[in-house]
Design a protein around this motif. Structure first.
Motif, PDB file in Angstrom:
ATOM      1  N   THR A 115     -15.884  -8.034  11.866  1.00 33.40           N
ATOM      2  CA  THR A 115     -16.434  -8.924  10.842  1.00 33.40           C
ATOM      3  C   THR A 115     -15.364  -9.894  10.362  1.00 33.40           C
ATOM      4  O   THR A 115     -15.632 -11.094  10.191  1.00 33.40           O
ATOM      5  CB  THR A 115     -16.999  -8.118   9.648  1.00 33.40           C
ATOM      6  OG1 THR A 115     -17.937  -7.171  10.146  1.00 33.40           O
ATOM      7  CG2 THR A 115     -17.691  -9.020   8.647  1.00 33.40           C
TER       8      THR A 115
ATOM      9  N   SER B  45     -12.846 -10.985  12.077  1.00 33.29           N
ATOM     10  CA  SER B  45     -12.686 -11.973  13.157  1.00 33.29           C
ATOM     11  C   SER B  45     -13.732 -13.070  13.033  1.00 33.29           C
ATOM     12  O   SER B  45     -13.438 -14.253  13.199  1.00 33.29           O
ATOM     13  CB  SER B  45     -12.859 -11.317  14.535  1.00 33.29           C
ATOM     14  OG  SER B  45     -11.966 -10.250  14.705  1.00 33.29           O
ATOM     15  N   GLY B  46     -14.971 -12.660  12.745  1.00 34.00           N
ATOM     16  CA  GLY B  46     -16.066 -13.619  12.612  1.00 34.00           C
ATOM     17  C   GLY B  46     -15.880 -14.528  11.414  1.00 34.00           C
ATOM     18  O   GLY B  46     -16.128 -15.736  11.493  1.00 34.00           O
ATOM     19  N   ILE B  47     -15.429 -13.956  10.295  1.00 32.38           N
ATOM     20  CA  ILE B  47     -15.202 -14.774   9.091  1.00 32.38           C
ATOM     21  C   ILE B  47     -14.118 -15.810   9.377  1.00 32.38           C
ATOM     22  O   ILE B  47     -14.256 -16.985   9.049  1.00 32.38           O
ATOM     23  CB  ILE B  47     -14.840 -13.879   7.886  1.00 32.38           C
ATOM     24  CG1 ILE B  47     -16.097 -13.128   7.428  1.00 32.38           C
ATOM     25  CG2 ILE B  47     -14.244 -14.694   6.739  1.00 32.38           C
ATOM     26  CD1 ILE B  47     -15.900 -12.207   6.254  1.00 32.38           C
TER      27      ILE B  47
ATOM     28  N   ALA C 132     -13.316 -17.077  12.265  1.00 32.20           N
ATOM     29  CA  ALA C 132     -13.869 -18.087  13.179  1.00 32.20           C
ATOM     30  C   ALA C 132     -14.801 -19.040  12.431  1.00 32.20           C
ATOM     31  O   ALA C 132     -14.785 -20.253  12.665  1.00 32.20           O
ATOM     32  CB  ALA C 132     -14.605 -17.406  14.331  1.00 32.20           C
ATOM     33  N   GLY C 133     -15.605 -18.473  11.528  1.00 30.97           N
ATOM     34  CA  GLY C 133     -16.523 -19.299  10.743  1.00 30.97           C
ATOM     35  C   GLY C 133     -15.776 -20.307   9.897  1.00 30.97           C
ATOM     36  O   GLY C 133     -16.167 -21.481   9.800  1.00 30.97           O
ATOM     37  N   LEU C 134     -14.675 -19.875   9.297  1.00 32.53           N
ATOM     38  CA  LEU C 134     -13.860 -20.766   8.470  1.00 32.53           C
ATOM     39  C   LEU C 134     -13.171 -21.827   9.338  1.00 32.53           C
ATOM     40  O   LEU C 134     -13.118 -23.005   9.000  1.00 32.53           O
ATOM     41  CB  LEU C 134     -12.806 -19.962   7.697  1.00 32.53           C
ATOM     42  CG  LEU C 134     -13.349 -19.017   6.618  1.00 32.53           C
ATOM     43  CD1 LEU C 134     -12.238 -18.106   6.108  1.00 32.53           C
ATOM     44  CD2 LEU C 134     -13.958 -19.806   5.460  1.00 32.53           C
ATOM     45  N   LYS C 135     -12.659 -21.369  10.479  1.00 35.20           N
ATOM     46  CA  LYS C 135     -11.959 -22.271  11.397  1.00 35.20           C
ATOM     47  C   LYS C 135     -12.906 -23.370  11.892  1.00 35.20           C
ATOM     48  O   LYS C 135     -12.517 -24.540  11.979  1.00 35.20           O
ATOM     49  CB  LYS C 135     -11.404 -21.470  12.577  1.00 35.20           C
ATOM     50  CG  LYS C 135     -10.175 -22.085  13.198  1.00 35.20           C
ATOM     51  CD  LYS C 135      -9.575 -21.211  14.269  1.00 35.20           C
ATOM     52  CE  LYS C 135      -8.674 -22.073  15.145  1.00 35.20           C
ATOM     53  NZ  LYS C 135      -8.501 -21.480  16.475  1.00 35.20           N
ATOM     54  N   ALA C 136     -14.145 -22.964  12.169  1.00 36.03           N
ATOM     55  CA  ALA C 136     -15.136 -23.938  12.654  1.00 36.03           C
ATOM     56  C   ALA C 136     -15.403 -25.020  11.612  1.00 36.03           C
ATOM     57  O   ALA C 136     -15.867 -26.101  11.934  1.00 36.03           O
ATOM     58  CB  ALA C 136     -16.430 -23.213  13.018  1.00 36.03           C
ATOM     59  N   GLN C 137     -15.103 -24.704  10.336  1.00 31.98           N
ATOM     60  CA  GLN C 137     -15.292 -25.690   9.262  1.00 31.98           C
ATOM     61  C   GLN C 137     -13.971 -26.345   8.855  1.00 31.98           C
ATOM     62  O   GLN C 137     -13.893 -27.026   7.841  1.00 31.98           O
ATOM     63  CB  GLN C 137     -15.903 -25.006   8.034  1.00 31.98           C
ATOM     64  CG  GLN C 137     -17.281 -24.416   8.278  1.00 31.98           C
ATOM     65  CD  GLN C 137     -17.733 -23.531   7.120  1.00 31.98           C
ATOM     66  OE1 GLN C 137     -17.564 -23.874   5.952  1.00 31.98           O
ATOM     67  NE2 GLN C 137     -18.291 -22.383   7.432  1.00 31.98           N
TER      68      GLN C 137
ATOM     69  N   LYS D  36     -11.383 -24.852   7.700  1.00 32.81           N
ATOM     70  CA  LYS D  36     -10.730 -24.172   6.567  1.00 32.81           C
ATOM     71  C   LYS D  36      -9.739 -23.133   7.113  1.00 32.81           C
ATOM     72  O   LYS D  36      -9.948 -21.926   7.007  1.00 32.81           O
ATOM     73  CB  LYS D  36     -11.774 -23.481   5.691  1.00 32.81           C
ATOM     74  CG  LYS D  36     -12.753 -24.429   5.051  1.00 32.81           C
ATOM     75  CD  LYS D  36     -13.817 -23.649   4.298  1.00 32.81           C
ATOM     76  CE  LYS D  36     -14.889 -24.566   3.746  1.00 32.81           C
ATOM     77  NZ  LYS D  36     -16.070 -23.809   3.305  1.00 32.81           N
TER      78      LYS D  36
ATOM     79  N   ALA E 215     -19.275  -9.754  14.346  1.00 39.39           N
ATOM     80  CA  ALA E 215     -18.525 -11.022  14.290  1.00 39.39           C
ATOM     81  C   ALA E 215     -19.427 -12.171  13.854  1.00 39.39           C
ATOM     82  O   ALA E 215     -19.030 -12.990  13.016  1.00 39.39           O
ATOM     83  CB  ALA E 215     -17.887 -11.318  15.646  1.00 39.39           C
TER      84      ALA E 215
ATOM     85  N   THR F 286     -19.871 -17.211   6.214  1.00 41.39           N
ATOM     86  CA  THR F 286     -19.083 -18.343   5.715  1.00 41.39           C
ATOM     87  C   THR F 286     -19.884 -19.635   5.745  1.00 41.39           C
ATOM     88  O   THR F 286     -19.390 -20.687   5.331  1.00 41.39           O
ATOM     89  CB  THR F 286     -17.809 -18.564   6.567  1.00 41.39           C
ATOM     90  OG1 THR F 286     -18.204 -19.020   7.875  1.00 41.39           O
ATOM     91  CG2 THR F 286     -16.992 -17.300   6.702  1.00 41.39           C
TER      92      THR F 286
END
Lengths: 308, 403
Positions: free
Chosen positions: A77, A79-81, A83-88, A90, B82, B89
């Motif tokens: 989880t 890792s996913g957070i 990645a989600g931030l990186k995609a934006q 942040k 993941a 987010t």
């Protein structure tokens, strides 16, 4: 003491009102970790004592976002957070996976190993109270040899050594691994800050006294943390890139007996048993010193290669 | 036949809305849908016959066609965890799996829905082991019935692409995750012409994801902490409410998609030649295509046979089923799945939908094609003949079992 206090940031990013037991090492660990990390942090908490300590929905004792997740998913989880931030875009937010020993050494080990192998840019801190404490003291693979738990009764205490998770993670060649203790807050905070400054996977192993589970007095939690370090049961060290070992606190030669005898979970152990544990601890310390020496030699070797 | 083909040709070749027509398998259809939906985070673990989805996505990410973060995890359980993290987010996320992989995800499928995260998952319907089988069977996804996921079943590769795009639109509005299912090999590894719509039209149909709540350091909240008996039930009530909202929304979104892209596959279900039908077949997935052929044959013979293709399984099209069943004498449900100790799963659901209504046609349940066994036109004809002769409803009739 005044010098130690000087190094600890004054800001409190964990508020008051947590619902942990008195003398809980896990709670103090979070307080120190968040002092080191600051408010640009997100925490992932799988099933563990901290699922409760943080407070019931919709409250939270922490001043940063918290995502509660399934038992075995702290690393995935997180890792996913990330990645989600990186995609934006942040990329400056620290993602902290915060799990007990069950969620780290046992059920979450696969996801942790996966995240380590991928070198995810997260900090994973395991507060290790050496058993499934939130479900009422059942053995985990982090429970030490000889300890009583409800599933390893005194008549048949745990007959296998504690899993050496730090070594297992060192084998993943991640950038940074450290052990930390709430009895050494300056060392603790320095390590978390260092972890924050490094890109890639960071793992910090915190020994976390648990008065109900260890059958120890709440007021002894800091003392027990200190004795674990000074008796070399839980030495303070760090590993960079899986091979560069460094001891961050030179322990005094305290016999393990002093540590063990303060805890009801070891009350059934005879002097002979304790002697055996002492021998094992001495051997492990020797091995650690050898690894430090070996990494100094590796360093020279690498320097020579670089100069060629 | 001509009628069917012409209708399909129209679907594929709408030059005004189509960027490109590709002859691709269902798995690649899913991959291009991910690109068109502007997904930000992908996480997946390979399993036959889903593998070509993750391979194609890897290729599209590596060459920059999909500017997404791609987490190549060590298990399906971690893949779902993941994308749960990523979606929390506010980043639009995607995963794909099949069979054993979906079963392994089960725990975190609940987590995704209960956390109200509109993740989209493409599932290739494959049989569960043992014995090992990699072929078509819908028991894998139907066993996830109560996880709180919206579920769609597709008949063609074009429908796979169109439904993944629609899934984001639906899921993000009602805050529930969506599973888009395709039959193993019959779709996943069969090449068909697929029209890829123009990106700007997809963008109009599907705006960027703006979640009501997300993990945000500027607005910190704790998500998913302990809820006692005094508050847990309300969270569940809200999910049922969201499912009811999805039931209303799915037909609207299908119309909107038709408006922008010019293609329509039906709403919660699709009716085929149901006008004046005395007998009705109900199918889901690729058995539908074969059934259309058989329906046409019977209609030519003057027998009033119709067909209903179930598209949405959750939310279930209860009212539509009641409406269609009203004027029908006999219904045969064909299931490529089974709930042991009961019957085919779609059959059970249809039977349940009709109970609290005044519509009670004869209802037969047929289980066919498990583990990818071919369901050929003659099997469907046998089913129709059996249905027409039936005098009493039968919950479970096995088709083609060699015992």
């Amino acid at each position: 003491m005044s010098q130690i206090m000087f190094n600890i940031p004054k800001e409190e990013n964990m508020g008051s009102g947590h619902v942990a037991c008195p003398g809980c090492g896990a709670t103090l660990s979070m307080r120190y970790a968040l002092k080191a990390l600051g408010l640009d942090t997100m925490i992932v908490i799988p099933a563990c004592c901290w699922s409760i300590i943080d407070g019931p929905t919709p409250s939270s004792v922490n001043k940063v976002p918290v995502f509660h997740t399934a038992f075995e998913t702290a690393a995935s989880t997180a890792s996913g957070i990330k990645a989600g931030l990186k995609a934006q875009g942040k990329d400056d937010v620290t993602v902290l996976a915060w799990a007990g020993d069950g969620g780290t050494f046992d059920i979450g080990f696969q996801a942790l190993s996966g995240a380590a192998e991928r070198n995810e840019d997260i900090i994973y801190i395991s507060y290790d109270n050496e058993a499934y404490m939130n479900t009422g003291i059942q053995r985990s693979s982090a429970t030490p040899y000889g300890a009583w738990t409800t599933t390893t009764p005194a008549k048949h205490p745990k007959d296998r050594p504690k899993k050496n998770l730090v070594e297992a993670l060192a084998a993943h060649h991640i950038p940074y691994i450290a052990t930390a203790s709430v009895a050494y807050p300056d060392d603790f905070i320095a390590k978390v800050k260092k972890a924050k400054s490094i890109k890639g996977m960071k793992f910090i192993h915190v020994l976390s006294p648990c008065p109900p589970g260890w059958k120890s007095a709440p007021e002894n939690s800091i003392k027990l943390s200190r004795l674990a370090v000074e008796s070399k049961i839980f030495p303070l060290f760090e590993i960079e890139n899986g091979w560069r070992y460094r001891i961050t606190h030179e322990p005094k030669d305290v016999p393990v007996k002093e540590y063990l005898r303060l805890q009801g979970r070891f009350a059934h152990l005879t002097d002979k048993d304790i002697n055996q544990i002492q021998k094992e601890v001495d051997l492990n310390w020797k091995r650690l010193k050898m690894k430090v020496k070996l990494s100094e030699e590796d360093e020279k070797l690498l320097a020579e290669i670089a100069n060629e | 036949m001509d009628r069917v083909l012409n209708k399909n040709l129209q679907k594929y070749f709408n030059p005004e809305t189509t960027e490109e027509i590709k002859v691709i398998e269902g798995t690649h259809s899913a991959s291009y849908a991910v690109k068109l939906a502007r997904v930000k985070v992908i996480s997946a673990y390979p399993i036959t016959p889903q593998t070509s989805i993750v391979e194609k996505l890897s290729e599209l990410c590596a060459n920059g066609e999909i500017p997404a973060e791609y987490i190549k995890v060590e298990s399906e359980h971690s893949a779902m965890a993941a994308v749960i993290g990523a979606e929390s987010t506010g980043s639009r996320s995607f995963t794909a799996t099949s069979s054993q992989g979906l079963a392994l995800m089960h725990e975190v499928l609940h987590w995704a829905a209960n956390a109200r995260l509109p993740i989209v998952l493409a599932n290739v319907n494959r049989a569960l082991a043992p014995p090992w089988s990699i072929w078509a069977d819908q028991t894998d996804s139907l066993a996830q019935r109560d996880t709180g996921w919206i579920q769609f079943y597709c008949e063609s590769n074009q429908e796979v692409l169109d439904m993944i795009i629609q899934a984001y639109r639906i899921g993000e509005e009602v805050m529930l995750p969506v599973m888009v299912n395709m039959d193993a090999f019959f779709l996943s590894h069969t090449s068909e012409p697929v029209a890829l719509p123009k990106q700007e039209l997809v963008d109009k149909f599907l705006p960027p994801y703006k979640p009501k709540f997300k993990m945000d350091v500027a607005d910190p909240h704790a998500f998913g902490g302990l809820a006692g008996p005094d508050s847990y039930m309300e969270f569940r009530y809200r999910i049922q409410e969201a499912m009811e909202a999805a039931r209303e929304l799915i037909p609207v979104v299908a119309e909107e998609y038709n408006h922008y892209i010019g293609r329509y596959h039906g709403a919660l279900l699709e009716e085929y030649r149901t006008e004046g039908a005395d007998y009705l077949l109900i199918t889901a997935g690729t058995i539908t295509g074969t059934s259309r052929l058989v329906v046409d044959e019977y209609r030519e013979k003057g027998i009033n046979l119709g067909l209903v293709k179930l598209r949405a399984f959750r939310p279930f099209p209860t009212e539509d089923i009641r409406r269609i069943a009203k004027n029908v004498k006999k219904i045969g449900v064909i299931d490529r799945n089974i709930s042991f100790g009961q019957s085919g799963i779609f059959f059970s659901e249809i039977k349940a939908a009709l109970y609290n209504s005044d519509v009670h046609p004869l209802l037969n349940g047929y289980v066919a094609g498990l583990g990818g066994r071919d369901v050929v036109p003659q099997n469907i004809r046998d089913i129709v003949e059996h249905l027409m002769k039936s005098e009493k409803g039968q919950d479970l009739v096995w088709i083609g079992v060699k015992i």
